[in-house]
Design an enzyme around this catalytic site. Structure first.
Site, PDB file in Angstrom:
ATOM      1  N   GLY A  81      59.869  31.276 -10.163  1.00 42.13           N
ATOM      2  CA  GLY A  81      60.874  30.435 -10.808  1.00 42.13           C
ATOM      3  C   GLY A  81      60.346  29.333 -11.704  1.00 42.13           C
ATOM      4  N   GLU A  91      57.549  22.832  -9.257  1.00 40.71           N
ATOM      5  CA  GLU A  91      58.645  23.654  -8.699  1.00 40.71           C
ATOM      6  C   GLU A  91      59.828  23.677  -9.666  1.00 40.71           C
ATOM      7  OE1 GLU A  91      59.618  25.695  -6.513  1.00 40.71           O
ATOM      8  OE2 GLU A  91      58.832  25.296  -4.505  1.00 40.71           O
ATOM      9  N   ASP A  98      65.176  22.751  -2.557  1.00 39.69           N
ATOM     10  CA  ASP A  98      66.453  22.876  -1.852  1.00 39.69           C
ATOM     11  C   ASP A  98      66.265  22.341  -0.426  1.00 39.69           C
ATOM     12  OD1 ASP A  98      68.788  23.665  -0.661  1.00 39.69           O
ATOM     13  OD2 ASP A  98      68.587  25.790  -1.079  1.00 39.69           O
ATOM     14  N   LYS A 141      68.097  19.470  -5.034  1.00 40.97           N
ATOM     15  CA  LYS A 141      69.414  19.474  -4.381  1.00 40.97           C
ATOM     16  C   LYS A 141      69.446  18.325  -3.387  1.00 40.97           C
ATOM     17  CE  LYS A 141      70.456  24.378  -4.761  1.00 40.97           C
ATOM     18  NZ  LYS A 141      70.706  25.630  -4.031  1.00 40.97           N
ATOM     19  N   PHE A 192      74.622  26.786  -5.943  1.00 39.33           N
ATOM     20  CA  PHE A 192      73.689  27.823  -6.382  1.00 39.33           C
ATOM     21  C   PHE A 192      73.614  27.819  -7.907  1.00 39.33           C
ATOM     22  CE2 PHE A 192      72.599  32.267  -7.506  1.00 39.33           C
ATOM     23  CZ  PHE A 192      71.357  32.307  -6.902  1.00 39.33           C
ATOM     24  N   VAL A 193      72.387  27.713  -8.426  1.00 39.45           N
ATOM     25  CA  VAL A 193      72.206  27.641  -9.876  1.00 39.45           C
ATOM     26  C   VAL A 193      71.265  28.743 -10.368  1.00 39.45           C
ATOM     27  CG1 VAL A 193      72.695  25.170 -10.104  1.00 39.45           C
ATOM     28  CG2 VAL A 193      70.375  25.908  -9.563  1.00 39.45           C
ATOM     29  N   ASP A 204      66.588  32.627 -10.724  1.00 42.18           N
ATOM     30  CA  ASP A 204      67.129  33.988 -10.791  1.00 42.18           C
ATOM     31  C   ASP A 204      68.434  34.157 -10.017  1.00 42.18           C
ATOM     32  OD1 ASP A 204      65.843  33.770  -8.202  1.00 42.18           O
ATOM     33  OD2 ASP A 204      66.130  35.926  -8.038  1.00 42.18           O
ATOM     34  N   ARG A 229      66.691  34.893 -15.315  1.00 38.85           N
ATOM     35  CA  ARG A 229      65.696  33.823 -15.456  1.00 38.85           C
ATOM     36  C   ARG A 229      65.561  33.402 -16.918  1.00 38.85           C
ATOM     37  NH1 ARG A 229      62.803  33.517 -10.577  1.00 38.85           N
ATOM     38  NH2 ARG A 229      62.505  35.482  -9.477  1.00 38.85           N
TER      39      ARG A 229
HETATM   40  P1  5GP Z   1      63.365  25.479  -0.557  1.00 34.05           P
HETATM   41  O1  5GP Z   1      62.150  25.992   0.148  1.00 34.05           O
HETATM   42  O2  5GP Z   1      63.217  24.051  -1.049  1.00 34.05           O
HETATM   43  O3  5GP Z   1      64.622  25.650   0.259  1.00 34.05           O
HETATM   44  O4  5GP Z   1      63.641  26.420  -1.781  1.00 34.05           O
HETATM   45  C1  5GP Z   1      62.782  26.513  -2.855  1.00 34.05           C
HETATM   46  C2  5GP Z   1      62.962  27.828  -3.590  1.00 34.05           C
HETATM   47  O5  5GP Z   1      64.215  28.445  -3.301  1.00 34.05           O
HETATM   48  C3  5GP Z   1      62.958  27.613  -5.085  1.00 34.05           C
HETATM   49  O6  5GP Z   1      61.656  27.646  -5.595  1.00 34.05           O
HETATM   50  C4  5GP Z   1      63.831  28.747  -5.586  1.00 34.05           C
HETATM   51  O7  5GP Z   1      63.050  29.894  -5.779  1.00 34.05           O
HETATM   52  C5  5GP Z   1      64.803  29.013  -4.453  1.00 34.05           C
HETATM   53  N1  5GP Z   1      66.111  28.365  -4.669  1.00 34.05           N
HETATM   54  C6  5GP Z   1      66.620  27.283  -4.029  1.00 34.05           C
HETATM   55  N2  5GP Z   1      67.845  26.968  -4.480  1.00 34.05           N
HETATM   56  C7  5GP Z   1      68.125  27.874  -5.455  1.00 34.05           C
HETATM   57  C8  5GP Z   1      69.252  28.051  -6.345  1.00 34.05           C
HETATM   58  O8  5GP Z   1      70.262  27.334  -6.345  1.00 34.05           O
HETATM   59  N3  5GP Z   1      69.160  29.093  -7.224  1.00 34.05           N
HETATM   60  C9  5GP Z   1      68.092  29.929  -7.266  1.00 34.05           C
HETATM   61  N4  5GP Z   1      68.122  30.900  -8.165  1.00 34.05           N
HETATM   62  N5  5GP Z   1      67.011  29.789  -6.455  1.00 34.05           N
HETATM   63  C10 5GP Z   1      67.033  28.756  -5.568  1.00 34.05           C
END
Ligand code: 5GP
Length: 178
Positions: free
Chosen positions: A48, A103, A107, A135, A155-156, A162, A168
């Protein structure tokens, strides 16, 4: 293009390409000041962060290197599975180096936590995080040095993010509308 329909789901524009690039220039200016006289390694988290990283590094004015980590992703899900695995490690030695983890979005913070646990035992000079999107979740207190935009828990997609591996290449960032 303000809305996109994907299999009956509607996504609406959250940040245009111009807004994103404007914010990246601001972040790059701060990073360039903070790392003056140093040669940080910008570590993109695949897949990403690739687009953000490539726009960011071209706005940064200090010498820098680029490397990549790959973690297991959400797969085709919209929510974190709660477990993270390393799919690709650093190609370079990071002992004594200034590490800037790049990053696309933070999230739950699990990925960043995982990366920090991987990195710290290797004794880098410093470890910081830059994320384009964060987030905001009130219960969490993540230590992230550079944030492009704080966003609600939605969700974005687009600009590297993606939807089942696609979209992407959208120039803007789009949110799923309810
Ligand atoms: P975390 O480990 O902080 O929960 O998530 C990090 C990864 O989750 C990001 O690098 C991304 O790949 C994916 N991710 C988290 N939220 C989103 C979202 O809203 N949309 C998309 N496409 N990927 C997300």
């Amino acid at each position: 293009m303000n809305t996109i329909s994907i299999n009956g789901e509607v996504f609406s524009l959250m940040f245009s390409e111009a807004e994103i690039l404007r914010r990246i220039k601001e972040i790059a200016r701060t990073i360039s000041t903070d790392y003056l006289g140093k040669t940080p390694i910008f570590v993109g988290v695949l897949n990403g962060a690739v687009i953000f990283l490539s726009d960011l590094v071209r706005e940064v004015t200090v010498d820098l290197e680029v490397d990549f980590l790959k973690l297991s992703s959400y797969g085709d899900e919209k929510f974190s599975s709660g477990s993270v695995k390393l799919l690709k490690d650093f190609d370079v030695h990071i002992g004594g180096r200034d590490i800037l983890i790049v990053e696309d979005i933070v999230d739950t913070g699990l990925s960043i936590e995982f990366i920090k646990k991987l990195v710290f035992p290797r004794n880098p000079a410093s470890v910081k995080v830059v994320t384009l999107l964060h987030k905001k979740k009130s219960q969490q207190n993540q230590n992230i040095e550079y944030v492009g935009f704080e966003i609600p828990d939605e969700f974005v997609i687009g600009y590297g993010l993606d939807h089942s591996q696609k979209y992407r290449n959208l120039r803007g960032i789009y949110r799923l509308t309810k």
